[in-house]
Structures are given as C-alpha cells and as structure tokens.
Design a protein around this motif. Structure first.
Motif, mmCIF file in Angstrom:
data_model
loop_
_atom_site.group_PDB
_atom_site.id
_atom_site.type_symbol
_atom_site.label_atom_id
_atom_site.label_comp_id
_atom_site.label_asym_id
_atom_site.label_seq_id
_atom_site.Cartn_x
_atom_site.Cartn_y
_atom_site.Cartn_z
ATOM 1 N N THR A 127 37.445 31.090 36.173
ATOM 2 C CA THR A 127 36.566 31.609 37.230
ATOM 3 C C THR A 127 36.924 30.917 38.550
ATOM 4 O O THR A 127 37.883 30.157 38.609
ATOM 5 N N ALA A 144 29.994 39.846 37.669
ATOM 6 C CA ALA A 144 30.624 38.543 37.916
ATOM 7 C C ALA A 144 29.959 37.466 37.063
ATOM 8 O O ALA A 144 30.633 36.555 36.565
ATOM 9 N N ASP A 148 31.542 37.323 33.826
ATOM 10 C CA ASP A 148 32.825 36.605 33.825
ATOM 11 C C ASP A 148 32.615 35.114 33.558
ATOM 12 O O ASP A 148 33.388 34.502 32.826
ATOM 13 N N PRO A 187 26.614 34.669 41.890
ATOM 14 C CA PRO A 187 27.791 35.505 42.166
ATOM 15 C C PRO A 187 27.352 36.791 42.855
ATOM 16 O O PRO A 187 26.152 37.053 43.022
#
Length: 160
Positions: free
Chosen positions: A41, A15, A18, A10
């Motif tokens: 995602t 990220a 996440d 990412p």
C-alpha cells in the motif's frame, strides 16, 4: 474494547479493501504484517503501518490470534464497518453524537469530544494534546463521511 488509532482515511472503501488485503490470511507477526502493509500500500512508515493494523482490527477486518495478525474471512459489509467504527473506535461515538444537532465544524466537534479525552492523554502531552485531538477529530469526521455516517456540508459536517 475501543481502539484509539485512527489513520487518515483513504479515498474510497475500495482503497480500504486494499489495506485489508495487504494483511495475510495466515497469521503473521506484527512486524511481518506491518512490512506487508508498507510493501503493498502507500503506507510509508512502520508506525503508520502499525496504526493501520490496529485500525483494521477495530473495524473487524483483521484479527489478532495467538499466532499473530490475520485478515478476517468475512465480507466487509459497509453497514458492519460503520457499526464497528461507531462502537470500537475511541471518540467515534462522541464525534457522531455531536452531529445530531445539525451541521458542526471540526472545532465544534472537538469541543464535544474534549470531555472524553482521558486525563492521562492530557498529562502525557500537556503542550500538544489539544492539537493532536483536533487532528484526530478531523480524521474521525472524515471516516464518518467515508463510512456513510456523516456528510460534509457547506457549514461543516452533519449526520447522514
């Protein structure tokens, strides 16, 4: 154990968090966890979700239990992530070692990793294994940059 799956990295460690948060704290089946990764995602396909699940295990952000997969409860320390990447992702050590002699490009890093590619990989896909592993090396280099183990230079990549 070293894990082979390496998704495209990412844009940031935030990220990455996440992706980790998409995996439940309460263990769930592989199918359930992959579906959650897809819903929460930008992961588009089931095989890509499975790759992420495996990679998150390699980074010790997810664990496999008797009841399924679950997010680990410990903090995702950048140093721990870098160590897990180096030690638990197949090819990472070899790629990072190739950076020790100064800047290298992805092709030179692939040549350093080539001897470590298992024979069964070469025989399984005799026409495509080199292209597959060149792409894998590029992803490993990009992860090395994201995790602070490498840096991108004008000539390629160098150890951080």
């Amino acid at each position: 154990m070293r894990f082979k799956q390496v998704p495209a990295p990412p844009a940031s460690l935030d990220a990455l968090a996440d992706y980790r948060r998409a995996v439940p704290l309460v263990p769930g089946s592989e199918d359930d966890c992959c579906a959650r990764l897809q819903r929460r995602t930008d992961v588009a396909t089931r095989p890509d979700a499975r790759t992420w699940l495996t990679f998150l295990r390699a980074l010790e952000l997810v664990e496999e239990t008797d009841d399924g997969y679950a997010r680990t409860r410990r903090d995702a320390d950048p140093t721990d992530l870098a160590d897990a990447f180096r030690e638990r992702v197949f090819g990472a050590r070899e790629v990072l070692s190739a950076l020790g002699d100064g800047p290298v490009d992805a092709a030179e890093a692939f040549e350093a990793v080539r001897p470590a590619v298992p024979q069964w990989e070469r025989h399984r896909n005799p026409g495509t294994w080199e292209a597959d592993w060149r792409e894998r090396v590029e992803r490993l280099l990009a992860w090395g940059v994201l995790l602070g183990l490498a840096e991108r230079t004008g000539e390629g990549y160098a150890a951080a």
